[in-house]
Design a protein around this motif. Structure first.
Motif, short mmCIF file in Angstrom:
data_model
loop_
_atom_site.label_atom_id
_atom_site.label_comp_id
_atom_site.label_asym_id
_atom_site.label_seq_id
_atom_site.Cartn_x
_atom_site.Cartn_y
_atom_site.Cartn_z
N CYS A 11 0.84 -1.19 0.00
CA CYS A 11 0.00 0.00 0.00
C CYS A 11 0.89 1.25 0.00
CB CYS A 11 -0.90 0.00 1.22
SG CYS A 11 -1.95 1.46 1.32
N ARG A 13 0.20 4.13 1.02
CA ARG A 13 -0.26 5.16 1.95
C ARG A 13 0.57 5.32 3.21
NH1 ARG A 13 -6.83 5.49 1.49
NH2 ARG A 13 -6.77 6.55 -0.53
N HIS A 15 1.50 3.40 5.78
CA HIS A 15 1.43 2.60 7.01
C HIS A 15 2.28 1.33 6.81
CE1 HIS A 15 -1.39 -0.10 4.99
NE2 HIS A 15 -2.06 0.98 4.59
N CYS A 39 -6.31 -2.66 -0.06
CA CYS A 39 -5.49 -2.74 1.14
C CYS A 39 -6.38 -3.08 2.32
CB CYS A 39 -4.78 -1.40 1.37
SG CYS A 39 -3.89 -1.37 2.95
N CYS A 42 -6.01 -0.21 5.39
CA CYS A 42 -6.62 1.13 5.36
C CYS A 42 -7.85 1.20 4.47
CB CYS A 42 -5.60 2.18 4.93
SG CYS A 42 -5.16 2.12 3.18
ZN LIG Z 1 -3.30 0.85 3.00
#
Ligand SMILES: [Zn+2]
Length: 229
Positions: A11, A13, A15, A39, A42
């Protein structure tokens, strides 16, 4: 998007441990032609359109693959006049990346993705084409990303980078994704990252080896919290 490459993706993003899950609507020859990457951590989702996915941290907007008529799996091949030159370039790339067998996957960034077809033919490795120019029809997975490779640590055996992806951040994400002992080829205009060992260089490009495996705790993007799970 080749199903065997899904496990390499993460992912974007920021994390930690953002493995993605693929849902396939249309599969051809172990490639997801149409489907979704999601994902579980999230909840973000990205559509796979004509085998290509735009895997960016922002919510997907108009999809590049859908808007590019030449991006389809059956798009026209490159002109024959260029094929011999491409084959020669792919042979050089295979040698520089030390692809003596068909194990694993390599990423070809930008213009380097033009070598995808010939490189697969020569070596049998899985090829991930990142931000490929229009007209590159064949690659096991085609990704559109804006600022870093959304790949897990050590999930590639090599990466071939063009000038447009030779900036520090791009190379850092490539170094992170390539396994220890794997190689990165980049144009001489790109600075050699400190954690690579240069093996050779000519007027056009350098080839270097990843000395130490990256830590799995390093966040994929700046601002990510490595302790967040
Ligand atoms: Zn994610």
């Amino acid at each position: 998007m080749h199903v065997d490459l899904v496990e390499s993706l993460r992912c974007p993003r920021g994390h930690a441990d953002g493995w993605l899950v693929a849902t396939a609507d249309v599969v051809s020859d172990r490639r997801i032609v149409r489907g979704t990457l999601g994902c579980p951590t999230c909840g973000a989702e990205w559509p796979v359109v004509e085998g290509e996915v735009a895997l960016d941290a922002a919510a997907p907007a108009d999809h590049v693959g859908a808007a590019t008529p030449t991006a389809g799996l059956d798009a026209a091949r490159l002109p024959t006049a260029g094929e011999e030159a491409l084959r020669a370039d792919a042979l050089r790339a295979a040698a520089l990346l030390d692809l003596r067998d068909s194990r694993g996957a390599v990423a070809l960034l930008g213009e380097s993705a033009r070598l995808a077809d010939a490189l697969v033919e020569l070596t049998g490795v899985l090829v991930l084409a990142v931000n490929a120019p229009a007209g590159v029809a064949f690659a096991h997975t085609r990704l559109r990303v804006s600022d870093a490779l959304p790949l897990g640590v050590g999930t590639l055996r090599g990466a071939h980078v063009d000038a447009a992806h030779g900036a520090e951040d791009w190379l850092a994400s490539a170094v992170r994704a390539v396994e220890q002992g794997g190689r990165i080829v980049a144009p001489t205009s790109a600075m050699l990252p400190g954690d690579l060992r240069e093996l050779a260089r000519d007027d056009a490009e350098w080839v270097a080896e990843v000395r130490v495996a990256a830590s799995g705790l390093v966040p994929l993007r700046r601002g990510g919290d490595p302790m967040a799970r």
